[in-house]
Write a protein that holds these residues in place. Structure first.
Motif, PDB file in Angstrom:
ATOM      1  N   UNK A 179       0.780  -1.236   0.000  1.00 17.56           N
ATOM      2  CA  UNK A 179       0.000   0.000   0.000  1.00 17.56           C
ATOM      3  C   UNK A 179       0.805   1.274   0.000  1.00 17.56           C
ATOM      4  N   UNK A 180       1.948   1.296  -0.650  1.00 16.16           N
ATOM      5  CA  UNK A 180       2.752   2.508  -0.748  1.00 16.16           C
ATOM      6  C   UNK A 180       2.309   3.284  -1.993  1.00 16.16           C
ATOM      7  N   UNK A 181       2.005   4.554  -1.823  1.00 15.71           N
ATOM      8  CA  UNK A 181       1.556   5.401  -2.922  1.00 15.71           C
ATOM      9  C   UNK A 181       2.762   6.037  -3.615  1.00 15.71           C
ATOM     10  N   UNK A 182       2.757   5.944  -4.943  1.00 20.95           N
ATOM     11  CA  UNK A 182       3.847   6.483  -5.751  1.00 20.95           C
ATOM     12  C   UNK A 182       3.255   7.424  -6.795  1.00 20.95           C
ATOM     13  N   UNK A 183       3.826   8.620  -6.891  1.00 21.08           N
ATOM     14  CA  UNK A 183       3.492   9.560  -7.958  1.00 21.08           C
ATOM     15  C   UNK A 183       4.568   9.435  -9.032  1.00 21.08           C
ATOM     16  N   UNK A 184       4.164   8.973 -10.223  1.00 22.43           N
ATOM     17  CA  UNK A 184       5.135   8.679 -11.267  1.00 22.43           C
ATOM     18  C   UNK A 184       5.628   9.960 -11.937  1.00 22.43           C
ATOM     19  N   UNK A 185       6.346   9.799 -13.054  1.00 26.30           N
ATOM     20  CA  UNK A 185       6.970  10.945 -13.721  1.00 26.30           C
ATOM     21  C   UNK A 185       5.953  11.900 -14.326  1.00 26.30           C
ATOM     22  N   UNK A 186       4.700  11.467 -14.505  1.00 28.99           N
ATOM     23  CA  UNK A 186       3.643  12.331 -15.011  1.00 28.99           C
ATOM     24  C   UNK A 186       2.703  12.820 -13.913  1.00 28.99           C
ATOM     25  N   UNK A 207      15.324   4.919  -3.135  1.00 33.28           N
ATOM     26  CA  UNK A 207      16.095   5.665  -4.136  1.00 33.28           C
ATOM     27  C   UNK A 207      16.758   4.729  -5.140  1.00 33.28           C
ATOM     28  N   UNK A 208      17.032   3.495  -4.745  1.00 31.32           N
ATOM     29  CA  UNK A 208      17.598   2.531  -5.694  1.00 31.32           C
ATOM     30  C   UNK A 208      16.631   2.228  -6.834  1.00 31.32           C
ATOM     31  N   UNK A 209      15.346   2.413  -6.593  1.00 31.50           N
ATOM     32  CA  UNK A 209      14.338   2.188  -7.624  1.00 31.50           C
ATOM     33  C   UNK A 209      13.962   3.478  -8.357  1.00 31.50           C
ATOM     34  N   UNK A 210      14.705   4.558  -8.116  1.00 29.17           N
ATOM     35  CA  UNK A 210      14.402   5.829  -8.768  1.00 29.17           C
ATOM     36  C   UNK A 210      13.264   6.585  -8.121  1.00 29.17           C
ATOM     37  N   UNK A 211      13.020   6.354  -6.830  1.00 34.45           N
ATOM     38  CA  UNK A 211      11.919   6.981  -6.106  1.00 34.45           C
ATOM     39  C   UNK A 211      12.472   7.775  -4.926  1.00 34.45           C
ATOM     40  N   UNK A 212      11.901   8.955  -4.709  1.00 35.98           N
ATOM     41  CA  UNK A 212      12.318   9.818  -3.608  1.00 35.98           C
ATOM     42  C   UNK A 212      11.264   9.764  -2.510  1.00 35.98           C
ATOM     43  N   UNK A 213      11.708   9.582  -1.274  1.00 32.32           N
ATOM     44  CA  UNK A 213      10.800   9.372  -0.155  1.00 32.32           C
ATOM     45  C   UNK A 213      10.346  10.699   0.441  1.00 32.32           C
ATOM     46  N   UNK A 218      10.141   4.576   7.131  1.00 29.30           N
ATOM     47  CA  UNK A 218       8.805   4.080   6.804  1.00 29.30           C
ATOM     48  C   UNK A 218       8.007   5.082   5.952  1.00 29.30           C
ATOM     49  N   UNK A 219       8.515   5.447   4.790  1.00 33.79           N
ATOM     50  CA  UNK A 219       7.760   6.383   3.950  1.00 33.79           C
ATOM     51  C   UNK A 219       6.537   5.709   3.342  1.00 33.79           C
ATOM     52  N   UNK A 220       5.435   6.408   3.350  1.00 27.88           N
ATOM     53  CA  UNK A 220       4.198   5.892   2.758  1.00 27.88           C
ATOM     54  C   UNK A 220       3.886   6.514   1.410  1.00 27.88           C
ATOM     55  N   UNK A 221       4.571   7.591   1.059  1.00 30.44           N
ATOM     56  CA  UNK A 221       4.364   8.277  -0.215  1.00 30.44           C
ATOM     57  C   UNK A 221       5.727   8.500  -0.851  1.00 30.44           C
ATOM     58  N   UNK A 222       5.844   8.123  -2.130  1.00 24.03           N
ATOM     59  CA  UNK A 222       7.082   8.251  -2.880  1.00 24.03           C
ATOM     60  C   UNK A 222       6.842   9.089  -4.128  1.00 24.03           C
ATOM     61  N   UNK A 271      11.370  17.315   1.738  1.00 26.71           N
ATOM     62  CA  UNK A 271      11.566  16.414   0.585  1.00 26.71           C
ATOM     63  C   UNK A 271      12.075  17.128  -0.665  1.00 26.71           C
ATOM     64  N   UNK A 272      11.390  18.203  -1.091  1.00 27.37           N
ATOM     65  CA  UNK A 272      11.827  18.888  -2.309  1.00 27.37           C
ATOM     66  C   UNK A 272      13.138  19.630  -2.078  1.00 27.37           C
ATOM     67  N   UNK A 273      13.341  20.154  -0.857  1.00 31.89           N
ATOM     68  CA  UNK A 273      14.590  20.847  -0.560  1.00 31.89           C
ATOM     69  C   UNK A 273      15.779  19.911  -0.542  1.00 31.89           C
ATOM     70  N   UNK A 274      15.626  18.744   0.063  1.00 32.26           N
ATOM     71  CA  UNK A 274      16.714  17.775   0.098  1.00 32.26           C
ATOM     72  C   UNK A 274      17.021  17.221  -1.286  1.00 32.26           C
TER      73      UNK A 274
END
Length: 354
Positions: A179-186, A207-213, A218-222, A271-274
């Motif tokens: 149940x982890x929510x991911x916002x893709x490149x679009x 991050x190994x999968x190209x996703x930023x937490x 325990x991130x729930x949104x990527x 998140x966006x700053x880091x």
């Protein structure tokens, strides 16, 4: 001797009868006013329009050619405007299409993936899963044609259970998170599963999968890294805010108000700053140690170079609130741009020239 009052000259008047409204009433207008109006009209009629200067023959021919090319270009688009509609309807009808995975005929309730290509159809969900895995097109949005009421058909989003894992890493502390929510490149939202372990922080694993937490533990949104790159470029070049960027993603991907609010609140701040600091580290090839920053004085450098600060933009907007604009951690860039006041106390006083 009393001065006799001057007699007013009798003013001649001109009788005008109104005929346009049908009432037939008449009224009088001073004759002098009528004469002035007539004189003004006559002067305007006498004032002729200046003649248009004739262009040289070469310029006139060039102007005619440009007008002809413009009309031809416009007509060429108008000729094929309806063809786009016909091609779109032909693609929707999907006649004589085959499965791109097994090359067999597609069924009535087939699956279509616009992210794979314009004519990418799958005969079954097994063929679709074969080309949509965690390491191959994980963030595509396949649509399956389903029969609804009254014998009509409608494309419905096909559920894809994508599970991210590292085949080269085996650990006894591995566990599967659902149940982890991911916002893709679009900016589209997906629900995925990720295999994590205690060997490293979960943010590093994502991050190994190209996703930023959104958080470290325990991130729930990527967020997809390409989505963050787009946000950074639009904020720098287009001067749009992060809130406006999230709102545009809402209307593009038909997100709900709650999903858009979650996207904005989880993305702003750290998140966006880091992530922007991470991109700065990748782009920057010059690193300075903390000892070098303190030992070298900018007011009296030993190597002969001097740095002069003319002005700084202190008029930038800073949000005031419970969490906006405040960070407990130390600055990411250290003292590269600004020094703390305690570090400047030992420097000699210099005269400020304005």
């Amino acid at each position: 001797m009393m001065q006799q009052p001057r007699k007013r000259r009798k003013q001649l008047k001109y009788t005008v009868r109104e005929t346009s409204g049908g009432s037939g009433r008449s009224f009088q207008v001073p004759l002098l006013k009528v004469q002035s109006l007539n004189d003004q009209t006559s002067h305007e009629e006498e004032r002729a329009i200046p003649p248009v200067p004739e262009l040289p023959q070469e310029q006139e021919e060039k102007l005619v050619e440009e007008n002809a090319e413009s009309a031809q270009y416009k007509n060429s688009w108008s000729e094929i405007q309806h063809d786009f509609v016909h091609v779109f309807l032909e693609d929707v009808c999907h006649d004589e299409q085959e499965c791109v995975s097994c090359h067999g005929p597609i069924s009535e309730e087939h699956i279509k993936c616009n992210d794979c290509g314009a004519a990418s159809y799958y005969c079954s969900q097994q063929c679709c899963i074969a080309l949509h895995r965690w390491d191959l097109n994980p963030f595509h949005k396949p649509l399956q044609l389903k029969k609804i009421n009254n014998g009509k058909f409608k494309y419905i989003e096909c559920f894809m259970n994508i599970q991210f894992k590292r085949p080269s890493h085996q650990c006894i502390t591995q566990r599967l998170r659902y149940g982890i929510q991911v916002y893709d490149h679009l900016g589209r939202m997906h629900n995925v599963s990720v295999v994590t372990c205690k060997c490293e922080k979960e943010a590093i694993t994502m991050f190994r999968y190209g996703l930023w937490s959104s958080t470290i533990d325990k991130p729930s949104i990527l967020f997809h890294t390409e989505l963050l790159d787009t946000a950074e470029f639009l904020m720098l070049e287009g001067k749009i805010s992060l809130h406006a960027f999230c709102q545009s993603l809402r209307w593009r991907n038909d997100l709900t108000a709650e999903q858009c609010s979650t996207l904005y609140t989880r993305l702003r701040g750290e998140p966006i700053g880091q992530y922007r600091f991470f991109k700065h580290q990748i782009r920057s090839t010059y690193t300075v140690s903390s000892e070098e920053r303190i030992s070298n004085c900018l007011a009296c450098p030993k190597d002969g170079n001097i740095f002069i600060s003319l002005d700084a933009n202190f008029g930038l907007v800073r949000k005031k609130g419970s969490s906006a604009g405040t960070y407990l951690a130390t600055p990411n860039h250290g003292t590269r741009m600004f020094w703390r006041h305690q570090m400047l106390s030992h420097l000699p006083q210099v005269q400020v020239i304005r």
